[in-house]
Design a protein around this motif. Structure first.
Motif, PDB file in Angstrom:
ATOM      1  N   PRO A 240      -4.261   4.057   3.772  1.00 42.53           N
ATOM      2  CA  PRO A 240      -5.045   4.836   2.809  1.00 42.53           C
ATOM      3  C   PRO A 240      -5.480   4.021   1.600  1.00 42.53           C
ATOM      4  CG  PRO A 240      -2.721   5.390   2.663  1.00 42.53           C
ATOM      5  CD  PRO A 240      -2.876   4.540   3.882  1.00 42.53           C
ATOM      6  N   ASP A 241      -6.696   4.307   1.153  1.00 39.61           N
ATOM      7  CA  ASP A 241      -7.193   3.785  -0.115  1.00 39.61           C
ATOM      8  C   ASP A 241      -6.723   4.665  -1.261  1.00 39.61           C
ATOM      9  OD1 ASP A 241      -9.353   1.609   0.727  1.00 39.61           O
ATOM     10  OD2 ASP A 241      -9.539   3.316   2.088  1.00 39.61           O
ATOM     11  N   ALA A 242      -6.466   5.939  -0.941  1.00 42.12           N
ATOM     12  CA  ALA A 242      -6.052   6.899  -1.956  1.00 42.12           C
ATOM     13  C   ALA A 242      -4.926   7.765  -1.418  1.00 42.12           C
ATOM     14  CB  ALA A 242      -7.223   7.786  -2.368  1.00 42.12           C
ATOM     15  N   LEU A 243      -3.953   8.048  -2.268  1.00 42.51           N
ATOM     16  CA  LEU A 243      -2.881   8.988  -1.960  1.00 42.51           C
ATOM     17  C   LEU A 243      -3.000  10.194  -2.886  1.00 42.51           C
ATOM     18  CD1 LEU A 243       0.276   6.668  -1.679  1.00 42.51           C
ATOM     19  CD2 LEU A 243      -1.047   7.654   0.212  1.00 42.51           C
ATOM     20  N   ILE A 244      -2.805  11.384  -2.306  1.00 44.78           N
ATOM     21  CA  ILE A 244      -2.697  12.616  -3.085  1.00 44.78           C
ATOM     22  C   ILE A 244      -1.259  13.108  -2.950  1.00 44.78           C
ATOM     23  CG2 ILE A 244      -3.518  14.971  -3.411  1.00 44.78           C
ATOM     24  CD1 ILE A 244      -5.690  12.952  -3.927  1.00 44.78           C
TER      25      ILE A 244
END
Length: 333
Positions: A240-244
């Motif tokens: 992932p480039d982004a984690l939520i």
């Protein structure tokens, strides 16, 4: 192909959370949900019309979907009378449980006799490769939770829907039975042999346009001793480039593990990000998704504001209040 619409079978689910498969279908594909059927003592209620098999058949239902996700994923003997009766009336059956419909001799016999089809969506249909960790084009966002069933799928689907609404390139990537039943495709990740789980996630999220986002359905939790392995496969295979970060604030302990308390959001951030940066050194934690279903609106907004002040990144309940803040955060990457 699983025929719609569905009659959602809740069986003897002890609470709402145990019926999360049915709830997901109700919330994201309401046009496919004719009604619900429950056994005596069921503690879950979708707010749909309670129907008999005959009433739902008359209303057009074609498939009885087992909407329960019980611990261990087994088909209860208490359910069999309804399941067999459904097959006798011409229904197909669909299930995402680990205990497969096709392994139940009485269900197989009834399906063969009456021409019904048994759909086990938690069966891998592809020979997935072992992960190679090579960087892929396109962008990926993964929801990770402080616990199981904390809102990871709803977060990913809400963000995907918001991006599509804005005309941006986006795909929801289902990794569990509920997401697969909603979208019709995906990888039943927790049924994949362990060595191939990360490779299955690579397969699910292939190279894409540089401005395309895959929103990967999260599973388990790094802090849940029963299901942490599937989370790690998503983190490494998804690159992932982004984690939520996802959290349900009213929990007093981990789902199914009363002796384990939940980690804080800061602890989850500090555990998940180093793991994600093994496969993608550029990964960032960009937002927090709060599952506020058990809070009033005032309580929810106050809690979200508290989280934003504490963690220092955008927070919201994307299903209740919209995913705009989380999607906006992706634009910074």
């Amino acid at each position: 192909m699983i025929e719609t619409p569905y009659l959602l079978f809740l069986g003897d689910a002890p609470d709402q959370l145990a019926a999360k498969v049915a709830i997901g279908i109700r919330d994201w594909r309401p046009e496919n949900a004719v009604g619900q059927i429950r056994l005596p003592g069921c503690g879950a209620d979708l707010g749909l019309t309670d129907m008999t098999l005959a009433e739902a058949k008359e209303a057009g239902a074609k498939t009885l979907v087992i909407g329960v996700a019980n611990r261990g994923g087994y088909i209860s003997d208490a359910w069999k009378e309804v399941l067999i009766a459904a097959l006798e009336m011409g229904y197909d059956l669909a299930s995402g449980l680990h205990n497969l419909l096709r392994d139940e001799g009485d269900l197989v016999a009834a399906a063969q006799t009456h021409g019904g089809t048994l759909h086990d969506v938690r069966v891998p249909t592809v020979g997935y490769p072992i992960a190679n960790g090579k960087k892929r084009s396109g962008k990926r966002c993964l929801a990770v939770g402080t616990d199981c069933s904390a809102g990871k799928m709803y977060t990913a689907m809400s963000m995907d829907a918001e991006m599509r609404k804005r005309g941006q390139k986006s795909t929801f990537r289902a990794t569990g039975q509920t997401g697969i039943l909603i979208t019709g495709q995906g990888v039943p990740l927790d049924a994949v042999i362990a060595d191939f789980m990360a490779g299955a996630v690579e397969y699910l999220t292939p190279e894409n346009d540089e401005d395309h986002w895959d929103h990967i359905e999260g599973q388990g939790s790094l802090y849940h001793v029963s299901y942490s392995g599937v989370t790690m496969a998503l983190i490494h295979g998804g690159q992932p480039d982004a984690l939520i970060l996802c959290h349900e604030p009213t929990r007093t302990h981990m789902r199914g593990l009363p002796e384990y308390s939940l980690p804080t959001l800061a602890q989850l951030r500090d555990a998940a990000l180093p793991m994600a940066r093994i496969a993608n050194p550029a990964c960032q934690v960009v937002g927090v998704s709060i599952n506020t279903q058990h809070l009033s609106e005032d309580e929810a907004r106050a809690y979200i504001a508290e989280v934003e002040a504490e963690i220092g990144i955008p927070a919201t309940d994307p299903y209740r209040f919209g995913a705009g803040k989380l999607v906006d955060a992706l634009a910074e990457l």
